[in-house]
Design an enzyme around this catalytic site. Structure first.
Site, PDB file in Angstrom:
ATOM      1  CD  GLU A  94      -2.614  -1.020   2.628  1.00 20.44           C
ATOM      2  OE1 GLU A  94      -3.303  -1.997   2.900  1.00 20.44           O
ATOM      3  OE2 GLU A  94      -2.490  -0.033   3.372  1.00 20.44           O
ATOM      4  CB  CYS A 340      -1.147   0.644   9.135  1.00 21.94           C
ATOM      5  SG  CYS A 340       0.337  -0.299   9.036  1.00 21.94           S
TER       6      CYS A 340
HETATM    7  N1  SAH Z   1       6.032  -0.147  11.689  1.00 23.03           N
HETATM    8  C1  SAH Z   1       6.085   1.242  11.951  1.00 23.03           C
HETATM    9  C2  SAH Z   1       5.478   2.081  10.843  1.00 23.03           C
HETATM   10  C3  SAH Z   1       4.213   1.606  10.227  1.00 23.03           C
HETATM   11  S1  SAH Z   1       2.771   1.666  11.225  1.00 23.03           S
HETATM   12  C4  SAH Z   1       5.455   1.560  13.283  1.00 23.03           C
HETATM   13  O1  SAH Z   1       4.809   0.704  13.860  1.00 23.03           O
HETATM   14  O2  SAH Z   1       5.652   2.683  13.749  1.00 23.03           O
HETATM   15  C5  SAH Z   1       2.459   3.423  11.350  1.00 23.03           C
HETATM   16  C6  SAH Z   1       1.619   3.812  12.567  1.00 23.03           C
HETATM   17  O3  SAH Z   1       0.260   3.359  12.406  1.00 23.03           O
HETATM   18  C7  SAH Z   1       2.126   3.217  13.876  1.00 23.03           C
HETATM   19  O4  SAH Z   1       2.146   4.192  14.884  1.00 23.03           O
HETATM   20  C8  SAH Z   1       1.087   2.167  14.165  1.00 23.03           C
HETATM   21  O5  SAH Z   1       1.029   1.853  15.519  1.00 23.03           O
HETATM   22  C9  SAH Z   1      -0.175   2.808  13.639  1.00 23.03           C
HETATM   23  N2  SAH Z   1      -1.271   1.861  13.392  1.00 23.03           N
HETATM   24  C10 SAH Z   1      -1.184   0.640  12.869  1.00 23.03           C
HETATM   25  N3  SAH Z   1      -2.413   0.080  12.785  1.00 23.03           N
HETATM   26  C11 SAH Z   1      -3.277   0.974  13.269  1.00 23.03           C
HETATM   27  C12 SAH Z   1      -4.696   0.976  13.456  1.00 23.03           C
HETATM   28  N4  SAH Z   1      -5.437  -0.068  13.125  1.00 23.03           N
HETATM   29  N5  SAH Z   1      -5.255   2.082  13.990  1.00 23.03           N
HETATM   30  C13 SAH Z   1      -4.498   3.155  14.325  1.00 23.03           C
HETATM   31  N6  SAH Z   1      -3.171   3.209  14.173  1.00 23.03           N
HETATM   32  C14 SAH Z   1      -2.563   2.135  13.662  1.00 23.03           C
HETATM   33 FE1  SF4 Z   2       4.466  -3.670  12.070  1.00 24.61          FE
HETATM   34 FE2  SF4 Z   2       3.429  -2.941  14.404  1.00 24.61          FE
HETATM   35 FE3  SF4 Z   2       4.094  -1.067  12.602  1.00 24.61          FE
HETATM   36 FE4  SF4 Z   2       2.010  -2.722  12.179  1.00 24.61          FE
HETATM   37  S1  SF4 Z   2       2.182  -1.173  13.782  1.00 24.61           S
HETATM   38  S2  SF4 Z   2       3.559  -2.148  10.709  1.00 24.61           S
HETATM   39  S3  SF4 Z   2       2.753  -4.639  13.115  1.00 24.61           S
HETATM   40  S4  SF4 Z   2       5.456  -2.503  13.674  1.00 24.61           S
END
Ligand code: SAH
Ligand code: SF4
Length: 347
Positions: A94, A340
């Protein structure tokens, strides 16, 4: 038979060396670079300013990474466009174009899936499939910029957040190589302060980043302010405990002389209570920090619900009592499943 190199994996210096190694001048390499990154020409026949011999060698030795769009969705408010892009091995990733707050930003992926397993994250629920190459990271930014160019409003890509699928510090070398390519002045020319890398808290990666000459903004996903609460949401916290994470963050702030953005996904009744906010306040008090509060985007594999606006503002107010600036980010793309990893996993 020589194997062709992925062009978008190469820095400008790599391309120059490639040309010299094949008996050509650096000038030709520079011209080819500008054709691809400034004029967006990838058709060898159209690169008429390059000698035929050079073109033939480049065509045989280099190949372009292209990521065709499998699915494209637009949010109803018109501010977010989400692309599911196909990789050569048929995995999909994505990439999101966001244009609110008066800025054009691409949210790009660093891996297919993710090994970190955060319970509320659709990408984490997919598990880890593979790292992206530097060229696949760069090609996402090019795709977004091409979209902006073809819209004809004179806009182009200025900001990049590595907040799509995957954990960028788990794919450190490819991400740094991509950053160098994205920064190249005769190319996308993404500015010094216009790239933000978001990490789940990979401590050795944060320390490495602190020691880098490359500068970028760092966002750290916190979600829990005690070791036990954090580990329940972020399994990677068992490997890199909160105390070590905070030490690495303080080191980063001191070495890079810049603040850290902490991300906090607000989950109703789980980590959005006044007690939680006070714990964040105590943990980060005195640090050069800003907290970005993001109400949960519900995912299929997790039964939490998002915090409402009122509770989010109450949380924010408490952080203010500790001198911590914060924002409440509305995830506007919810209607196109722009959380995400949600589009890729909803296939
Ligand atoms: N792996 C990295 C970057 C990608 S995720 C990380 O975890 O920081 C980017 C952000 O989106 C992160 O802060 C993550 O916790 C948040 N995130 C992931 N899934 C989410 C969801 N379902 N609702 C809200 N925030 C979410
Ligand atoms: Fe990976 Fe956690 Fe970031 Fe999702 S929120 S992309 S599982 S590190």
């Amino acid at each position: 038979m020589s194997v062709s190199l992925p062009f978008h994996d190469l820095t400008r210096e790599d391309l120059r060396l490639w040309a010299v190694r094949h008996g050509f001048s650096s000038v030709h390499a520079g011209r080819l670079w500008r054709y691809v990154y400034l004029q967006r020409i990838q058709d060898w026949a159209k690169m008429t300013e390059l000698p035929a011999r050079f073109r033939a060698a480049a065509e045989a030795g280099l190949r372009f990474t292209s990521l065709p769009v499998a699915i494209e969705t637009h949010s109803t408010d018109g501010f977010t466009r989400k692309y599911l892009l196909s990789l050569p091995d048929h995995h999909r990733i994505e990439t999101v174009l966001m244009r609110y707050t008066g800025r054009v930003t691409a949210c790009i992926s660093s891996q297919v899936g993710c090994a970190m397993g955060c319970v509320f994250c659709a990408t984490g629920q997919m598990g880890y499939l593979r790292h992206l190459t530097a060229g696949e990271i760069v090609a996402q930014a090019l795709h977004v910029d091409d979209e902006l160019r073809s819209a004809g409003a004179g806009e182009h890509l200025r900001n990049i957040v590595l907040m799509g699928m995957g954990e960028p510090l788990h794919n450190y070398d490819a991400v740094m190589r991509a950053v160098d390519i994205l920064r190249e002045p005769a190319g996308l020319a993404i500015g010094e302060k216009k790239i933000t890398l978001s990490t789940v808290g990979v401590v050795p990666g944060i320390i490495r980043l602190a020691d880098e000459k490359r500068t970028m903004h760092l966002a750290v996903s916190l979600h829990g302010a005690t070791q036990a609460e954090r580990a329940a949401l972020v399994p990677a916290a068992r490997k890199w405990p909160l105390e070590e994470l905070m030490a690495a963050c303080r080191y980063y702030i001191a070495k890079q002389q810049r603040k850290i953005f902490y991300e906090w996904t607000l989950i109703a009744g789980k980590n959005d209570q006044p007690d939680n906010a006070h714990a964040v306040g105590r943990l980060l008090h005195g640090q050069a920090a800003q907290v970005n509060l993001i109400p949960l985007n519900p995912t299929q594999g997790y039964d939490g619900t998002p915090t409402d606006r009122e509770a989010a503002h109450r949380f924010q107010k408490i952080l203010g009592e500790y001198g911590l600036p914060s924002t409440v980010r509305q995830r506007r793309g919810i209607d196109i499943a722009a959380g995400c990893g949600q589009l890729a996993s909803a296939r």
